[in-house]
Every structure is written in structure tokens, then in C-alpha cells.
Design a protein around this motif. Sequence first.
Motif, PDB file in Angstrom:
ATOM      1  N   ALA A 232       0.825  -1.213   0.000  1.00 59.25           N
ATOM      2  CA  ALA A 232       0.000   0.000   0.000  1.00 59.25           C
ATOM      3  C   ALA A 232       0.853   1.254   0.000  1.00 59.25           C
ATOM      4  CB  ALA A 232      -0.921  -0.007   1.218  1.00 59.25           C
TER       5      ALA A 232
ATOM      6  N   ARG B 244       4.500   5.956  -3.015  1.00 58.46           N
ATOM      7  CA  ARG B 244       3.601   6.254  -4.124  1.00 58.46           C
ATOM      8  C   ARG B 244       2.183   5.760  -3.859  1.00 58.46           C
ATOM      9  NH1 ARG B 244       8.243   4.382  -6.452  1.00 58.46           N
ATOM     10  NH2 ARG B 244       7.330   2.349  -6.915  1.00 58.46           N
ATOM     11  N   GLY B 245       1.928   5.261  -2.647  1.00 59.18           N
ATOM     12  CA  GLY B 245       0.602   4.779  -2.308  1.00 59.18           C
ATOM     13  C   GLY B 245      -0.416   5.902  -2.248  1.00 59.18           C
ATOM     14  N   THR B 246      -1.678   5.529  -2.276  1.00 63.03           N
ATOM     15  CA  THR B 246      -2.764   6.510  -2.334  1.00 63.03           C
ATOM     16  C   THR B 246      -2.736   7.472  -1.159  1.00 63.03           C
ATOM     17  OG1 THR B 246      -4.149   4.902  -3.485  1.00 63.03           O
ATOM     18  CG2 THR B 246      -5.264   6.776  -2.459  1.00 63.03           C
ATOM     19  N   TRP B 247      -2.602   6.957   0.059  1.00 63.27           N
ATOM     20  CA  TRP B 247      -2.646   7.823   1.240  1.00 63.27           C
ATOM     21  C   TRP B 247      -1.406   8.708   1.323  1.00 63.27           C
ATOM     22  CZ3 TRP B 247      -6.108   9.867   4.122  1.00 63.27           C
ATOM     23  CH2 TRP B 247      -5.822  10.358   5.397  1.00 63.27           C
TER      24      TRP B 247
ATOM     25  N   ARG C  83       0.272   9.886  -1.065  1.00 65.49           N
ATOM     26  CA  ARG C  83       0.220  10.925  -2.101  1.00 65.49           C
ATOM     27  C   ARG C  83      -1.031  11.795  -1.994  1.00 65.49           C
ATOM     28  NH1 ARG C  83       3.825  10.413  -6.183  1.00 65.49           N
ATOM     29  NH2 ARG C  83       2.458  11.440  -7.677  1.00 65.49           N
ATOM     30  N   THR C  84      -1.918  11.474  -1.074  1.00 60.50           N
ATOM     31  CA  THR C  84      -3.060  12.356  -0.823  1.00 60.50           C
ATOM     32  C   THR C  84      -2.544  13.665  -0.261  1.00 60.50           C
ATOM     33  OG1 THR C  84      -4.521  10.489  -0.377  1.00 60.50           O
ATOM     34  CG2 THR C  84      -5.188  12.630   0.512  1.00 60.50           C
TER      35      THR C  84
ATOM     36  N   ARG D 169      -5.835  14.941   3.890  1.00 58.35           N
ATOM     37  CA  ARG D 169      -5.581  14.050   5.026  1.00 58.35           C
ATOM     38  C   ARG D 169      -6.088  14.689   6.315  1.00 58.35           C
ATOM     39  NH1 ARG D 169      -0.249  12.923   2.694  1.00 58.35           N
ATOM     40  NH2 ARG D 169       0.710  14.178   4.338  1.00 58.35           N
TER      41      ARG D 169
ATOM     42  N   PRO E  59      -8.031   5.147   3.941  1.00 60.63           N
ATOM     43  CA  PRO E  59      -8.085   3.995   3.026  1.00 60.63           C
ATOM     44  C   PRO E  59      -7.870   2.677   3.775  1.00 60.63           C
ATOM     45  CG  PRO E  59      -6.773   5.758   2.072  1.00 60.63           C
ATOM     46  CD  PRO E  59      -7.077   6.173   3.473  1.00 60.63           C
TER      47      PRO E  59
ATOM     48  N   ASP F 248      -6.400  -0.024   3.098  1.00 60.47           N
ATOM     49  CA  ASP F 248      -5.077  -0.656   3.081  1.00 60.47           C
ATOM     50  C   ASP F 248      -4.050   0.050   3.967  1.00 60.47           C
ATOM     51  OD1 ASP F 248      -4.570   1.613   1.555  1.00 60.47           O
ATOM     52  OD2 ASP F 248      -4.141   0.534  -0.295  1.00 60.47           O
ATOM     53  N   GLN F 249      -4.487   1.083   4.690  1.00 62.47           N
ATOM     54  CA  GLN F 249      -3.601   1.766   5.626  1.00 62.47           C
ATOM     55  C   GLN F 249      -3.821   1.337   7.078  1.00 62.47           C
ATOM     56  OE1 GLN F 249      -1.324   4.203   4.248  1.00 62.47           O
ATOM     57  NE2 GLN F 249      -2.154   3.145   2.452  1.00 62.47           N
TER      58      GLN F 249
END
Length: 477
Positions: A52, A57-60, A62-63, A68, A197, A199-200
Motif C-alpha cells: 500500500a 507512491r501509495g494513495t494515502w 500521495r493524498t 488528510r 483507506p 489498506d492503511q
Amino acid sequence: MAEQLIIAGKRQDAAEGATFSVTEPATGKPLADVAKASAVDVDLALAAAHAAFADGRGTWARTNATQRGRVLHRVAELLREREDLFATTEARGAGHPMGDARWEVGAAAGTFEYYAGAANKHFGQVVPVQDAGLDVVLREPVGPVALIVPWNFPLLIACWKLAPALACGNPVILKPASLTPLTALLLGDLLVDAGIPEDQVYVLPGPGGVIGDALVADHRTAKISFTGETTTGASILKSSADHIARVSLELGGKSAAVVFADADVAAAAADTPMAVFGNAGQDCCARSRILVERPVYDEFLEHFTATTKAIRLGDPLDDATEMGPMISAAQRQTSLDYLGIGTGEGARVVTGGEVPDREGFYLTPAVVADVGNDMRIAREEIFGPVASVIPFDGEEEAIRISNDSDYGLSGSLWTGNATRAIRVAKSLRTGTLSVNTNRSVRFEAPFGGYKKSGLGRELGMGAMDAYTEVKNVFFSE
């Protein structure tokens, strides 16, 4: 049905199908069955968290930080909406009086609100350098973090770690203590409900000797934040050394409250008991050494004892209760053993130290007088409702006795002399010190210890540094 663990935001049984029972301290009876994670579950969690994060480069990660922060604000809102559920669970699972438990839920929400605001205010810098170009310092999330929390304040300490870690963009693997996993599991569900998310988010209840050791030793764990006793902290440093994981430790304490003769003695004596006996003395910051200047020693002891006797010991679910049970029969026995050791060394039990005739792990708060700082009762962390009252003569001796400890986590200083307050505060080797009050922790300010009380600091803006790496980038003209 057993409470399931959480991997990648989803409840599921432990891979090996094992469970364990959680006991309610107020009754000594089973409260819940919980999935017992194993090293297999640690591997599953770390594999998912590592994927994740994907090297930042994971979604969270890079949010953007503002978004956040909005999600963390939602976490705080949900904590306040679910106050009754969390407070009741903490009261039953950890033995906290309901008044304290409700306060803890509010403080947990406040912690998330603070780091929600901090998320987009923690940034790097542009550095003037001698070469032609642009030098930029970046703050980037460190990666999967293992957050290992103790049983004494399971909800609050979990939030102290989760909020800054998530604000910085890291996946979080929460390892609650086996005695108190229930609010951690509720918290994992809440994080996902708030918009973190899936996956975090990971919550792995189970034995620390298995789960904690596996998390600490694995190279995929980028950062470890541990709160607990000092021996385990030292073990974590050794186990994490091979892969050079980032480590923060908040460990034991044997804090001193120093009362000078020029202080408001009545106020100090009225305020200090709950600085020792709050949460039945199961607090790293407990002022379990109370140093009193000899001219007011007897006066302080009289007031302090009277206030201690008036503490309302009872059912955590009763709003009138000020002190609940200890976490376990074993923890209570440790306190009783130390009382025996203290009297054997020549100290005098003034009040307390008795087991009430009721179910559960209760112990009346004990005041022990005429203690010398060389006694074991004054040097070793008891983690129970035992206060050692120690006389001293003059400022120099007060400083010497206060600092004559392996620990340096917290402490208090009571004096009516502002110059003395400044002078003594600068001389005491402790990470947190309160003057004319006994409250230790404010989530806006750094918290942590000197010496064997730990490494690094939690809370305040500095906690954001602990969950990020510093990257320097130079752009040539």
C-alpha cells in the motif's frame, strides 16, 4: 463470537484460528473473546502495508496534506459521536472510572483534531546554498509503522501515535496489549469509517512476545513507536538494529513531586493524591516519590493521608467512582509485595494497601511514610497505588534526591518562590515537569523522558518529525 482482528481495514479471523479471553478487571470474569494474531498475520499485514505504501507512491501517502487533515477531523467527529461506546468499553476493559474514560475519549478526539490541523503545516524548506541552483528540503512519510501500546491507557496512547503517523501519510499497524484490545479494534473500524483507506489500517491483538517481536524484527517495518516498560524497550532496540528501523520509546518512570516549605502545602496535598492514584497508580507519570521539605513534612503527610482516604474506590461504571480496580490479580500482587518490601526496609504504611472484600482486582491506595530514596520502594517502578513520602532538607538535597533515579519521565515542583521554581526546574533531569500542578501531558506539547524513560518525544509538532524522513534535493541552474 470472537472479536476479529483487522488487516487492510477488514475484520477477519486470525490465520491460525486461535482466540484468547479478555478479563473485566472490576469483576475478574471473562469480558470478550478476541482473535489471537500470530506471526502469519504479521506477515500478511506487513505485506499489505508495504504494498500500500509502495515506496511513497501509495494513495494515502500521495493524498494532499489538506485532504488528510479533513479525514482526521472526521475521525475526531466520530470519536465524539461514539463517546458512550468507547468510554464504556474502556471502563469495562481497562477498569477506568467512567468520568476518566469520557475525558479520555474527548482527549483522543482532541489529539486527532490537533494533527488534522498540523497535517498541512508540517513542511520542508528552501535552503540558501553556495552552489548555483535551488536546494529544497522535503518531509516524506517513513513507511509502514508499528505502533505498540500498553494496557494502562489503551485508547489514548493509541491515538497519540495514530494521529501524527496518519497525518504524515503512513500505513499504521496497531498492536494493542493483550489485556486491553477492545478499544483498539473499535478504533480500527472507526478509522475506516472516517475515510482512511482500508489498506492503511491494521490492528493485531495477541501476545507481545509473538506479534511485537515479529513486527520489530521485520525489515518492512520502517518505524516503531513503543510505550511500555523499560526492559521491553531495550529489547526492541536490539531487535530492530539489524534493519536500522526508526524507533521511539516511552518507557518507565519513578517521578517525583517536590514540595518546598514555601509552597501552598494544603493545595499540594489536595492535588497530589490523584497524581499517584489516578488509574490505580498504573501510570508511567505517577508521582510515586513525594519529596517534602522537613519543616512541613508532618503537615503535608496529614493532609495527603486525609485526601487519600477520601478517594472513592468503586465500580468503574459508577459515575461517583474516582479509582477503579487494578488491571489484574498479578499486578495487584506486585503492589502488595512492594508494600511488604517497604516495611521490611523500615518504611511505615500510614493508610491503605488493603484488598477490599469484593470481586475484582481492587486495592486501597497506600501512603508509605519515612521512606529513604535508597529503598527499593523508592527506586523501582511499582505501577500500582503506592505513594512513597520522602523527607528532604533544603533545595540542594531535593534536587539530588529527585535526580537520583534511573528514570526521568515526569515530575512536579511545588513552591511559592518564582526564582526557586526556575532554578530547580532547570536542575531536574526529567522530560516533563509541572510547577504548582501535577498534570503531565498536553497533546500540543512534546512528551517523553530522560535516561531509562525513553527515546524521542510524542505529541506536539515534533511528533510529525518522528513519522517522516528528510530528503534534500538540489536543482542545478
